[in-house]
Enzyme design. Structure first.
Site, PDB file in Angstrom:
ATOM      1  N   ASN A   1       8.174  -5.480  -1.474  1.00  0.00           N
ATOM      2  CA  ASN A   1       8.090  -4.370  -0.535  1.00  0.00           C
ATOM      3  C   ASN A   1       6.646  -4.347  -0.060  1.00  0.00           C
ATOM      4  OD1 ASN A   1       8.017  -2.088   0.984  1.00  0.00           O
ATOM      5  ND2 ASN A   1       9.020  -0.756  -0.519  1.00  0.00           N
TER       6      ASN A   1
ATOM      7  N   ARG B   1      13.577   3.788  12.249  1.00  0.00           N
ATOM      8  CA  ARG B   1      12.423   4.685  12.301  1.00  0.00           C
ATOM      9  C   ARG B   1      11.578   4.398  13.556  1.00  0.00           C
ATOM     10  NH1 ARG B   1       9.661   4.723   6.553  1.00  0.00           N
ATOM     11  NH2 ARG B   1       8.586   6.478   7.548  1.00  0.00           N
TER      12      ARG B   1
ATOM     13  N   TYR C   1      11.322   8.975   1.234  1.00  0.00           N
ATOM     14  CA  TYR C   1      11.279   7.980   0.148  1.00  0.00           C
ATOM     15  C   TYR C   1      11.883   8.467  -1.164  1.00  0.00           C
ATOM     16  CZ  TYR C   1       8.149   5.650   3.416  1.00  0.00           C
ATOM     17  OH  TYR C   1       7.632   5.037   4.532  1.00  0.00           O
TER      18      TYR C   1
ATOM     19  N   GLU D   1      12.844  -9.491   0.900  1.00  0.00           N
ATOM     20  CA  GLU D   1      12.108  -8.348   1.437  1.00  0.00           C
ATOM     21  C   GLU D   1      12.918  -7.085   1.142  1.00  0.00           C
ATOM     22  OE1 GLU D   1      11.926  -8.457   5.707  1.00  0.00           O
ATOM     23  OE2 GLU D   1      10.649  -6.681   5.828  1.00  0.00           O
TER      24      GLU D   1
ATOM     25  N   ARG E   1       5.067  11.107  -2.251  1.00  0.00           N
ATOM     26  CA  ARG E   1       4.852  10.693  -0.866  1.00  0.00           C
ATOM     27  C   ARG E   1       6.121  10.907  -0.029  1.00  0.00           C
ATOM     28  NH1 ARG E   1       4.648   4.434   1.292  1.00  0.00           N
ATOM     29  NH2 ARG E   1       4.262   4.965   3.461  1.00  0.00           N
TER      30      ARG E   1
ATOM     31  N   PRO F   1       0.792  -1.229   0.000  1.00  0.00           N
ATOM     32  CA  PRO F   1       0.000   0.000   0.000  1.00  0.00           C
ATOM     33  C   PRO F   1       0.830   1.287   0.000  1.00  0.00           C
ATOM     34  CG  PRO F   1      -0.063  -1.049   2.149  1.00  0.00           C
ATOM     35  CD  PRO F   1       0.590  -2.031   1.219  1.00  0.00           C
ATOM     36  N   ASN F   2       0.289   2.251  -0.710  1.00  0.00           N
ATOM     37  CA  ASN F   2       0.819   3.620  -0.787  1.00  0.00           C
ATOM     38  C   ASN F   2       2.087   3.765  -1.630  1.00  0.00           C
ATOM     39  OD1 ASN F   2      -1.214   4.757   0.992  1.00  0.00           O
ATOM     40  ND2 ASN F   2      -0.174   3.646   2.625  1.00  0.00           N
TER      41      ASN F   2
ATOM     42  N   HIS G   1      12.964  -2.617   1.319  1.00  0.00           N
ATOM     43  CA  HIS G   1      12.399  -1.332   1.756  1.00  0.00           C
ATOM     44  C   HIS G   1      13.287  -0.213   1.246  1.00  0.00           C
ATOM     45  CE1 HIS G   1       9.629  -3.380   4.400  1.00  0.00           C
ATOM     46  NE2 HIS G   1      10.642  -4.122   4.799  1.00  0.00           N
ATOM     47  N   LEU G   2      12.646   0.877   0.851  1.00  0.00           N
ATOM     48  CA  LEU G   2      13.399   2.062   0.448  1.00  0.00           C
ATOM     49  C   LEU G   2      14.101   2.673   1.655  1.00  0.00           C
ATOM     50  CD1 LEU G   2      10.407   3.290  -1.607  1.00  0.00           C
ATOM     51  CD2 LEU G   2      12.634   2.933  -2.646  1.00  0.00           C
ATOM     52  N   SER G   3      13.334   2.857   2.721  1.00  0.00           N
ATOM     53  CA  SER G   3      13.891   3.405   3.960  1.00  0.00           C
ATOM     54  C   SER G   3      14.426   2.248   4.803  1.00  0.00           C
ATOM     55  CB  SER G   3      12.809   4.167   4.722  1.00  0.00           C
ATOM     56  OG  SER G   3      11.817   3.268   5.206  1.00  0.00           O
TER      57      SER G   3
ATOM     58  N   ALA H   1       3.477  -0.910   4.686  1.00  0.00           N
ATOM     59  CA  ALA H   1       3.035  -1.010   6.092  1.00  0.00           C
ATOM     60  C   ALA H   1       2.547  -2.419   6.449  1.00  0.00           C
ATOM     61  CB  ALA H   1       1.949   0.019   6.375  1.00  0.00           C
TER      62      ALA H   1
HETATM   63  C1  DQA Z   1       8.528   0.987   3.486  1.00  0.00           C
HETATM   64  C2  DQA Z   1       8.691   1.106   5.007  1.00  0.00           C
HETATM   65  C3  DQA Z   1       7.382   0.847   5.709  1.00  0.00           C
HETATM   66  O1  DQA Z   1       7.531   0.994   7.114  1.00  0.00           O
HETATM   67  C4  DQA Z   1       6.324   1.846   5.246  1.00  0.00           C
HETATM   68  O2  DQA Z   1       5.077   1.563   5.854  1.00  0.00           O
HETATM   69  C5  DQA Z   1       6.220   1.929   3.773  1.00  0.00           C
HETATM   70  C6  DQA Z   1       7.438   1.898   2.970  1.00  0.00           C
HETATM   71  C7  DQA Z   1       9.825   1.350   2.734  1.00  0.00           C
HETATM   72  O3  DQA Z   1       9.945   0.975   1.558  1.00  0.00           O
HETATM   73  O4  DQA Z   1      10.696   2.016   3.294  1.00  0.00           O
HETATM   74  O5  DQA Z   1       5.131   2.124   3.223  1.00  0.00           O
HETATM   75  O6  DQA Z   1       8.220  -0.358   3.173  1.00  0.00           O
END
Ligand code: DQA
Length: 150
Positions: free
Chosen positions: A78, A111, A27, A102, A22, A14-15, A104-106, A81
């Protein structure tokens, strides 16, 4: 054209379709399409084809995972959330038994505390986090290396 070594699934939660606008301080400004293009180019250079899917809907992502076993050699995921609480996605990945990287960008570990748990990590062969769009590229490279040493 050389024979494909296999097809990989890039799966986004999502998102992530909002990347570009965003929270750019976290990101970056590249869009999801930019990340997919780079990851796909990396996969193609290594001899693999890629399909990319994004959904905000947990049931849709689970459905995609449930049918991935017959189509794909592995998944770069990815889960956004959903990473932090979606045990039903964990169970689907466990059931399908494909290698999962798995990404993640961040770096969620650096965090908020609620981002520190990943329910994907226990069913992944490994995690790449914190490198922005490079995380997808590194995730593809890690998955293909894993497939080729099997
Ligand atoms: C994320 C990190 C997650 O905590 C967050 O909810 C995201 C993006 C990342 O790619 O850094 O939507 O997966």
């Amino acid at each position: 054209m050389p024979t494909s070594k296999g097809r990989l699934l890039l799966l986004h939660g999502p998102n992530l379709q909002l990347l570009g606008s965003r929270e750019p301080s976290i990101y970056g400004t590249a869009t999801l399409a930019d990340h997919v293009q780079r990851a796909t180019a990396t996969a193609q250079r290594l001899g693999y084809e890629v399909d990319s899917e994004q959904s905000d809907d947990l049931a849709t992502l689970i459905g995609i995972v449930q049918t991935a076993g017959t189509k794909y050699a592995g998944i770069v995921l990815n889960a956004a959330a959903f990473t932090h609480f979606a045990w039903s996605l964990h169970d689907a990945l466990k059931s399908v038994g494909l290698p999962v990287v798995e990404v993640h960008l961040s770096n969620p570990a650096a965090r908020e505390p609620w981002r520190h748990e990943s329910v994907i990590a226990p069913v992944a062969i490994g995690t790449v986090a914190g490198f922005g769009g490079e995380s997808y590229v590194l995730g593809i490279e890690a998955l293909t290396r894993h497939l080729e040493k099997q």
